[in-house]
Scaffold this motif. Structure first.
Motif, PDB file in Angstrom:
ATOM      1  N   PHE A   1      -4.040  10.038  12.132  1.00 16.28           N
ATOM      2  CA  PHE A   1      -5.019   9.783  11.079  1.00 16.28           C
ATOM      3  C   PHE A   1      -4.704  10.615   9.845  1.00 16.28           C
ATOM      4  O   PHE A   1      -4.741  10.110   8.727  1.00 16.28           O
ATOM      5  CB  PHE A   1      -6.452  10.073  11.550  1.00 16.28           C
ATOM      6  N   GLU A   2      -4.395  11.868  10.037  1.00 13.67           N
ATOM      7  CA  GLU A   2      -4.098  12.730   8.894  1.00 13.67           C
ATOM      8  C   GLU A   2      -2.928  12.192   8.075  1.00 13.67           C
ATOM      9  O   GLU A   2      -2.930  12.290   6.857  1.00 13.67           O
ATOM     10  CB  GLU A   2      -3.808  14.159   9.355  1.00 13.67           C
ATOM     11  N   SER A   3      -1.942  11.607   8.742  1.00 14.19           N
ATOM     12  CA  SER A   3      -0.791  11.069   8.003  1.00 14.19           C
ATOM     13  C   SER A   3      -1.141   9.763   7.285  1.00 14.19           C
ATOM     14  O   SER A   3      -0.398   9.332   6.400  1.00 14.19           O
ATOM     15  CB  SER A   3       0.399  10.847   8.939  1.00 14.19           C
ATOM     16  N   GLN A   4      -2.253   9.138   7.640  1.00 14.51           N
ATOM     17  CA  GLN A   4      -2.684   7.873   7.041  1.00 14.51           C
ATOM     18  C   GLN A   4      -3.997   7.989   6.273  1.00 14.51           C
ATOM     19  O   GLN A   4      -4.530   6.989   5.815  1.00 14.51           O
ATOM     20  CB  GLN A   4      -2.888   6.821   8.153  1.00 14.51           C
ATOM     21  N   LYS A   5      -4.532   9.180   6.126  1.00 11.40           N
ATOM     22  CA  LYS A   5      -5.903   9.347   5.646  1.00 11.40           C
ATOM     23  C   LYS A   5      -6.155   8.843   4.222  1.00 11.40           C
ATOM     24  O   LYS A   5      -7.281   8.578   3.855  1.00 11.40           O
ATOM     25  CB  LYS A   5      -6.356  10.796   5.772  1.00 11.40           C
ATOM     26  N   HIS A   6      -5.113   8.678   3.435  1.00  9.90           N
ATOM     27  CA  HIS A   6      -5.295   8.169   2.076  1.00  9.90           C
ATOM     28  C   HIS A   6      -4.787   6.737   1.939  1.00  9.90           C
ATOM     29  O   HIS A   6      -4.397   6.307   0.856  1.00  9.90           O
ATOM     30  CB  HIS A   6      -4.614   9.091   1.070  1.00  9.90           C
ATOM     31  N   PHE A   7      -4.838   5.989   3.028  1.00  9.83           N
ATOM     32  CA  PHE A   7      -4.380   4.604   3.027  1.00  9.83           C
ATOM     33  C   PHE A   7      -5.069   3.793   1.930  1.00  9.83           C
ATOM     34  O   PHE A   7      -4.424   3.076   1.167  1.00  9.83           O
ATOM     35  CB  PHE A   7      -4.630   3.966   4.401  1.00  9.83           C
ATOM     36  N   MET A   8      -6.386   3.879   1.853  1.00 17.75           N
ATOM     37  CA  MET A   8      -7.119   3.103   0.854  1.00 17.75           C
ATOM     38  C   MET A   8      -6.659   3.474  -0.550  1.00 17.75           C
ATOM     39  O   MET A   8      -6.338   2.608  -1.359  1.00 17.75           O
ATOM     40  CB  MET A   8      -8.624   3.299   0.967  1.00 17.75           C
ATOM     41  N   ARG A   9      -6.623   4.748  -0.857  1.00 13.34           N
ATOM     42  CA  ARG A   9      -6.207   5.192  -2.188  1.00 13.34           C
ATOM     43  C   ARG A   9      -4.806   4.696  -2.526  1.00 13.34           C
ATOM     44  O   ARG A   9      -4.558   4.171  -3.611  1.00 13.34           O
ATOM     45  CB  ARG A   9      -6.239   6.718  -2.250  1.00 13.34           C
ATOM     46  N   ASP A  10      -3.900   4.851  -1.566  1.00 14.45           N
ATOM     47  CA  ASP A  10      -2.513   4.453  -1.796  1.00 14.45           C
ATOM     48  C   ASP A  10      -2.375   2.951  -2.003  1.00 14.45           C
ATOM     49  O   ASP A  10      -1.635   2.499  -2.882  1.00 14.45           O
ATOM     50  CB  ASP A  10      -1.635   4.920  -0.640  1.00 14.45           C
ATOM     51  N   GLN A  11      -3.101   2.161  -1.219  1.00  8.11           N
ATOM     52  CA  GLN A  11      -3.012   0.709  -1.352  1.00  8.11           C
ATOM     53  C   GLN A  11      -3.645   0.215  -2.646  1.00  8.11           C
ATOM     54  O   GLN A  11      -3.084  -0.641  -3.327  1.00  8.11           O
ATOM     55  CB  GLN A  11      -3.650   0.010  -0.146  1.00  8.11           C
ATOM     56  N   VAL A  12      -4.807   0.746  -2.999  1.00  7.73           N
ATOM     57  CA  VAL A  12      -5.450   0.315  -4.238  1.00  7.73           C
ATOM     58  C   VAL A  12      -4.575   0.684  -5.436  1.00  7.73           C
ATOM     59  O   VAL A  12      -4.402  -0.109  -6.365  1.00  7.73           O
ATOM     60  CB  VAL A  12      -6.875   0.906  -4.374  1.00  7.73           C
ATOM     61  N   THR A  13      -3.991   1.857  -5.398  1.00  8.36           N
ATOM     62  CA  THR A  13      -3.089   2.268  -6.480  1.00  8.36           C
ATOM     63  C   THR A  13      -1.921   1.293  -6.587  1.00  8.36           C
ATOM     64  O   THR A  13      -1.579   0.846  -7.689  1.00  8.36           O
ATOM     65  CB  THR A  13      -2.577   3.703  -6.234  1.00  8.36           C
ATOM     66  N   ALA A  14      -1.326   0.952  -5.457  1.00  8.98           N
ATOM     67  CA  ALA A  14      -0.197   0.010  -5.469  1.00  8.98           C
ATOM     68  C   ALA A  14      -0.631  -1.365  -5.988  1.00  8.98           C
ATOM     69  O   ALA A  14       0.082  -1.982  -6.788  1.00  8.98           O
ATOM     70  CB  ALA A  14       0.400  -0.119  -4.066  1.00  8.98           C
ATOM     71  N   TYR A  15      -1.789  -1.841  -5.560  1.00  4.09           N
ATOM     72  CA  TYR A  15      -2.286  -3.138  -6.031  1.00  4.09           C
ATOM     73  C   TYR A  15      -2.557  -3.111  -7.532  1.00  4.09           C
ATOM     74  O   TYR A  15      -2.209  -4.036  -8.256  1.00  4.09           O
ATOM     75  CB  TYR A  15      -3.562  -3.545  -5.301  1.00  4.09           C
ATOM     76  N   ARG A  16      -3.197  -2.047  -8.000  1.00  9.33           N
ATOM     77  CA  ARG A  16      -3.503  -1.947  -9.429  1.00  9.33           C
ATOM     78  C   ARG A  16      -2.230  -1.905 -10.271  1.00  9.33           C
ATOM     79  O   ARG A  16      -2.195  -2.438 -11.373  1.00  9.33           O
ATOM     80  CB  ARG A  16      -4.368  -0.725  -9.701  1.00  9.33           C
ATOM     81  N   GLU A  17      -1.202  -1.259  -9.747  1.00 10.99           N
ATOM     82  CA  GLU A  17       0.052  -1.150 -10.498  1.00 10.99           C
ATOM     83  C   GLU A  17       0.743  -2.499 -10.705  1.00 10.99           C
ATOM     84  O   GLU A  17       1.556  -2.632 -11.612  1.00 10.99           O
ATOM     85  CB  GLU A  17       0.997  -0.161  -9.809  1.00 10.99           C
ATOM     86  N   THR A  18       0.391  -3.486  -9.894  1.00 10.77           N
ATOM     87  CA  THR A  18       0.984  -4.814 -10.092  1.00 10.77           C
ATOM     88  C   THR A  18       0.409  -5.493 -11.327  1.00 10.77           C
ATOM     89  O   THR A  18       1.015  -6.422 -11.855  1.00 10.77           O
ATOM     90  CB  THR A  18       0.724  -5.745  -8.885  1.00 10.77           C
ATOM     91  N   GLY A  19      -0.765  -5.064 -11.765  1.00 11.42           N
ATOM     92  CA  GLY A  19      -1.428  -5.699 -12.894  1.00 11.42           C
ATOM     93  C   GLY A  19      -2.043  -7.044 -12.542  1.00 11.42           C
ATOM     94  O   GLY A  19      -2.521  -7.766 -13.407  1.00 11.42           O
ATOM     95  N   ARG A  20      -2.030  -7.393 -11.260  1.00 11.82           N
ATOM     96  CA  ARG A  20      -2.533  -8.705 -10.841  1.00 11.82           C
ATOM     97  C   ARG A  20      -3.701  -8.619  -9.867  1.00 11.82           C
ATOM     98  O   ARG A  20      -4.119  -9.626  -9.338  1.00 11.82           O
ATOM     99  CB  ARG A  20      -1.396  -9.505 -10.191  1.00 11.82           C
ATOM    100  N   LEU A  21      -4.239  -7.452  -9.638  1.00 10.16           N
ATOM    101  CA  LEU A  21      -5.362  -7.306  -8.708  1.00 10.16           C
ATOM    102  C   LEU A  21      -6.645  -7.759  -9.387  1.00 10.16           C
ATOM    103  O   LEU A  21      -7.036  -7.225 -10.421  1.00 10.16           O
ATOM    104  CB  LEU A  21      -5.505  -5.854  -8.255  1.00 10.16           C
ATOM    105  N   ALA A  22      -7.260  -8.771  -8.827  1.00 13.99           N
ATOM    106  CA  ALA A  22      -8.530  -9.256  -9.362  1.00 13.99           C
ATOM    107  C   ALA A  22      -9.690  -8.770  -8.501  1.00 13.99           C
ATOM    108  O   ALA A  22     -10.754  -8.422  -9.009  1.00 13.99           O
ATOM    109  CB  ALA A  22      -8.535 -10.779  -9.425  1.00 13.99           C
ATOM    110  N   ALA A  23      -9.507  -8.739  -7.199  1.00 13.20           N
ATOM    111  CA  ALA A  23     -10.562  -8.303  -6.285  1.00 13.20           C
ATOM    112  C   ALA A  23      -9.924  -7.894  -4.967  1.00 13.20           C
ATOM    113  O   ALA A  23      -8.861  -8.383  -4.595  1.00 13.20           O
ATOM    114  CB  ALA A  23     -11.559  -9.434  -6.039  1.00 13.20           C
ATOM    115  N   ALA A  24     -10.583  -6.983  -4.291  1.00 17.46           N
ATOM    116  CA  ALA A  24     -10.122  -6.559  -2.970  1.00 17.46           C
ATOM    117  C   ALA A  24     -11.356  -6.327  -2.105  1.00 17.46           C
ATOM    118  O   ALA A  24     -12.408  -5.948  -2.601  1.00 17.46           O
ATOM    119  CB  ALA A  24      -9.299  -5.283  -3.076  1.00 17.46           C
TER     120      ALA A  24
END
Length: 138
Positions: free
Chosen positions: A52-75
């Motif tokens: 869990f500790e190695s994955q604890k920022h999964f949400m933050r990391d994924q949202v950041t990656a999605y936002r960086e695409t410039g195509r995230l409309a909703a999640a």
């Protein structure tokens, strides 16, 4: 799920929860679904679990990656631990119950206290809220 509980967690909470060094994560989670833990016990379990500790920022990391695409409309995301996530827990169950914002199926809700939550997931979710993503006020 099939691995033994982290030794530091068993040392800290084993006696009060009736855990042994051979208790598997899935067995512990199944018991927590039947007899919910305190918020402190849940936090310690997650904090002391290397996976869990190695994955604890999964949400933050994924949202950041999605936002960086410039195509995230909703999640969407699992806000509350559902009944299905704690039903029929085995060593092969996917650990989705660990990353809900609110965890009322595995953690007791103390009267007059906030809803129980998964510490890093909730904190990251709150930090990710942006003014430009909010609905306009009526």
């Amino acid at each position: 799920m099939p691995k033994p509980l982290p030794a530091p967690f068993v040392t800290a909470h084993g006696k009060e929860l009736g855990l042994g060094r051979d208790t598997r994560v899935w067995q512990f989670l199944k018991a927590a679904a039947e007899r919910p833990l305190t918020q402190e016990q849940w936090r310690d379990f997650l904090r002391m679990s290397p996976w869990f500790e190695s994955q604890k920022h999964f949400m933050r990391d994924q949202v950041t990656a999605y936002r960086e695409t410039g195509r995230l409309a909703a999640a969407t995301y699992g806000v509350v631990q559902g009944k299905a996530s704690v039903r029929d827990i085995t060593g092969k169950t996917k650990p989705w119950m660990l990353n809900s914002l609110y965890v009322p199926r595995t953690v007791r809700h103390e009267q007059d206290a906030p809803l129980p939550r998964t510490y890093t997931v909730f904190d990251d979710f709150a930090a990710l809220q942006r003014e430009q993503d909010r609905l306009p006020k009526p």
